[in-house]
Design an enzyme around this catalytic site. Structure first.
Site, PDB file in Angstrom:
ATOM      1  CG  HIS A 269      -1.859   0.987   1.446  1.00  0.00           C
ATOM      2  ND1 HIS A 269      -3.344   0.860   0.895  1.00  0.00           N
ATOM      3  CD2 HIS A 269      -1.692   2.478   1.809  1.00  0.00           C
ATOM      4  CE1 HIS A 269      -3.729   2.033   1.083  1.00  0.00           C
ATOM      5  NE2 HIS A 269      -2.784   3.050   1.733  1.00  0.00           N
ATOM      6  CD  GLU A 270       1.398   3.783   3.670  1.00  0.00           C
ATOM      7  OE1 GLU A 270       1.475   4.670   2.993  1.00  0.00           O
ATOM      8  OE2 GLU A 270       0.273   3.342   4.380  1.00  0.00           O
ATOM      9  CG  HIS A 273       0.107   6.279  -0.979  1.00  0.00           C
ATOM     10  ND1 HIS A 273      -0.985   6.917  -1.504  1.00  0.00           N
ATOM     11  CD2 HIS A 273      -0.428   5.389   0.215  1.00  0.00           C
ATOM     12  CE1 HIS A 273      -1.929   6.540  -0.828  1.00  0.00           C
ATOM     13  NE2 HIS A 273      -1.878   5.773   0.084  1.00  0.00           N
ATOM     14  CD  GLU A 299      -5.911   5.203   0.117  1.00  0.00           C
ATOM     15  OE1 GLU A 299      -5.010   6.099   0.275  1.00  0.00           O
ATOM     16  OE2 GLU A 299      -5.830   4.280   0.771  1.00  0.00           O
TER      17      GLU A 299
HETATM   18 ZN    ZN Z   1      -3.354   5.203   1.498  1.00  0.00          ZN
END
Ligand code: ZN
Length: 505
Positions: A269-270, A273, A299
């Site tokens: 997830h990170e 980003h 997101e």
């Molecule tokens: Zn996020």
């Protein structure tokens, strides 16, 4: 372009560079506070952050900034709409108007109210006592409503706040997307929970030594394309990604021996980003065009890697044997099929941040409904728990045992982040739409992923998403990258296909 014209853009660029450099410093000392700072540093750090933020704010609303902006605007009006300079000036105008909309007194009142509301929320959540939080939250909502009126809006008071996180998006667009989503999601959850085929999660409920998890996860980051020469990974209480420029992107994670998925999917997830930030063209550094175009699109990038890549069977065809090799005792007896189903288990639960792919958006729908009604004045703060619980029952079929597991779970409202929640769900929708498009344009994408080769996907994202930085509004970016504005169909289709297979429904 004449000499004088170039000058006016350079003047604006210099002013922007000053403001965005201060903001970059603010982000670095914010990271430091959560990762490195000794506990005693808190009070002084708050003053340091306030000083930087005030300096950036006053430079942005200064008359000389307005003059530079007006001149640059005249200069670029004949350039193509998607040229860097024209987009830069448009973004500068947006930031300028947002910054000067609020009177200083209101900014201070909001800071004061949220400064008090945050510790009150921590206390209320600990004691499961919503009533003690009511006066603080009432104040935050009252001031946020005032702020919305200062920003201005055409249709709904909510639009003014949403604009700060998702430029161009409105409450009515969100409502129509969410109402299209609601029924199919509620029905999917119901048929999943009543299916006779429930995957076992026993294999995940074991001890996985933290140091070994950490080595696996830190190897995974560069493998999927996170550039460690322009990034780093540290520990923090809550995972996040912070980028002061495309050349300095920092991820944080947390590890728990009983929760292997938390670290693995947290990293994906990170890093999603982070790769978006690293992929933003370096010529945009120090300007409002750096990084991503909105919270929702940001997101979408994290969820694309976390869910579409990371929770796919193909991803684990490559990585599960590696995981089994480092955790032989825990995983040798379990097949990839069992592992794949366990990490995709769907289970209605109370806590949003622990929710699975299917139920997650329902948590957001509920918050959006409540926020809208509170801002309109159609709902009183004191009535939140009752509405919250009845919506939980309607959407997910469960009722929280107390408010800590219900309306007190999120930090957002205490920090004045109202209008922020929808971006999480918009991100899921955008991720599915972008993934669908990438899958049609990259032949054999699944096979690349099954071989641990992420280059085709990453270069597609670089050419269609990353390269634009924050040049466009989210809606335009979606049209440019997928050919259509944001829709719910790709997301619903993705979920229905994936979970009807796993749950045999
Ligand atoms: Zn996020």
């Amino acid at each position: 372009m004449g000499f004088g014209m170039r000058d006016s853009i350079e003047r604006l660029r210099a002013k922007l560079k000053y403001v965005w450099s201060l903001r970059a410093c603010e982000s670095i000392i914010g990271w430091d506070q959560l990762v490195m700072m000794p506990a005693g540093g808190g009070g002084v750090r708050a003053e340091q952050k306030a000083a930087l933020s005030e300096a950036a704010h006053s430079a942005l609303i200064d008359d000389s900034f307005r003059k530079a902006l007006d001149e640059a605007e005249e200069t670029v009006c004949n350039l193509p709409e998607d040229s860097d300079d024209r987009c830069l000036v448009r973004a500068a105008r947006w930031h300028f108007e947002r910054a000067r909309a609020l009177p200083t007194t209101l900014v201070k009142e909001l800071a004061h109210a949220t400064g008090l509301a945050y510790p009150a929320w921590v206390e209320a959540r600990k004691n499961k006592d919503f009533t003690s939080f009511v006066p603080y939250l009432e104040k935050v909502y009252k001031l946020s409503r005032e702020a919305a009126h200062c920003y201005g809006f055409k249709e709904h008071v909510y639009d003014a706040l949403l604009e700060g996180y998702e430029p161009g998006m409105t409450a009515s667009k969100v409502s129509s997307l969410f109402s299209e989503l609601k029924r199919p999601l509620v029905e999917l959850v119901a048929s999943i929970t009543s299916s006779g085929k429930q995957p076992s999660v026993d294999l995940l409920e074991q001890d996985f030594a933290v140091n070994i998890q950490r080595r696996f996860v830190e190897q995974l980051a560069p493998m999927i394309g996170f550039d460690m020469t322009r990034g780093r990974i540290d520990l923090s209480v809550h995972p996040f990604c912070s980028a002061s420029s495309s050349r300095d992107v920092r991820l944080t994670l947390r590890y728990c021996s009983r929760n292997l998925p938390s670290a693995v999917f947290g990293l994906l997830h990170e890093a999603g980003h982070g790769m978006y930030e690293q992929g933003s063209p370096s010529r945009f550094d120090g300007t409002p065009l750096k990084g991503g175009c909105s919270l929702g699109i940001h997101e979408s990038q994290s969820r694309l890697w976390e869910n579409h890549v990371g929770r796919s069977r193909e991803f684990w065809e490559y990585h599960y044997p590696r995981l089994q090799a480092i955790f032989p005792y825990q995983l040798q007896g379990y097949s990839i099929d069992e592992f794949y189903k366990a990490i995709n288990k769907v289970r209605p639960s109370f806590i949003r941040v622990e929710a699975d792919e299917v139920t997650y958006c329902l948590h957001i729908l509920l918050r959006f409904e409540i926020e809208c009604k509170l801002l309109e004045g159609a709902l009183e703060v004191t009535d939140i728990p009752e509405v919250w619980n009845s919506l939980m029952e309607e959407y997910l079929g469960i009722v929280p045992p107390d408010d800590a597991a219900g309306c007190l779970q999120d930090v957002h409202w205490s920090e004045g982040l109202i209008g922020y929640f929808p971006t999480y769900c918009l991100g899921s929708l955008a991720a599915a739409q972008i993934w669908e498009k990438a899958s049609t344009e990259i032949e054999h994408l699944g096979e690349y992923i099954a071989r641990g080769d992420y280059e085709p996907l990453r270069s597609w994202l670089a050419q269609n998403i990353y390269c634009h930085g924050a040049k466009f509004f989210p809606e335009e970016l979606m049209v440019r990258s997928t050919g259509r504005p944001l829709e719910v169909r790709p997301f619903l289709q993705y979920l229905q296909r994936k979970f009807s297979d796993i749950y045999a429904i």
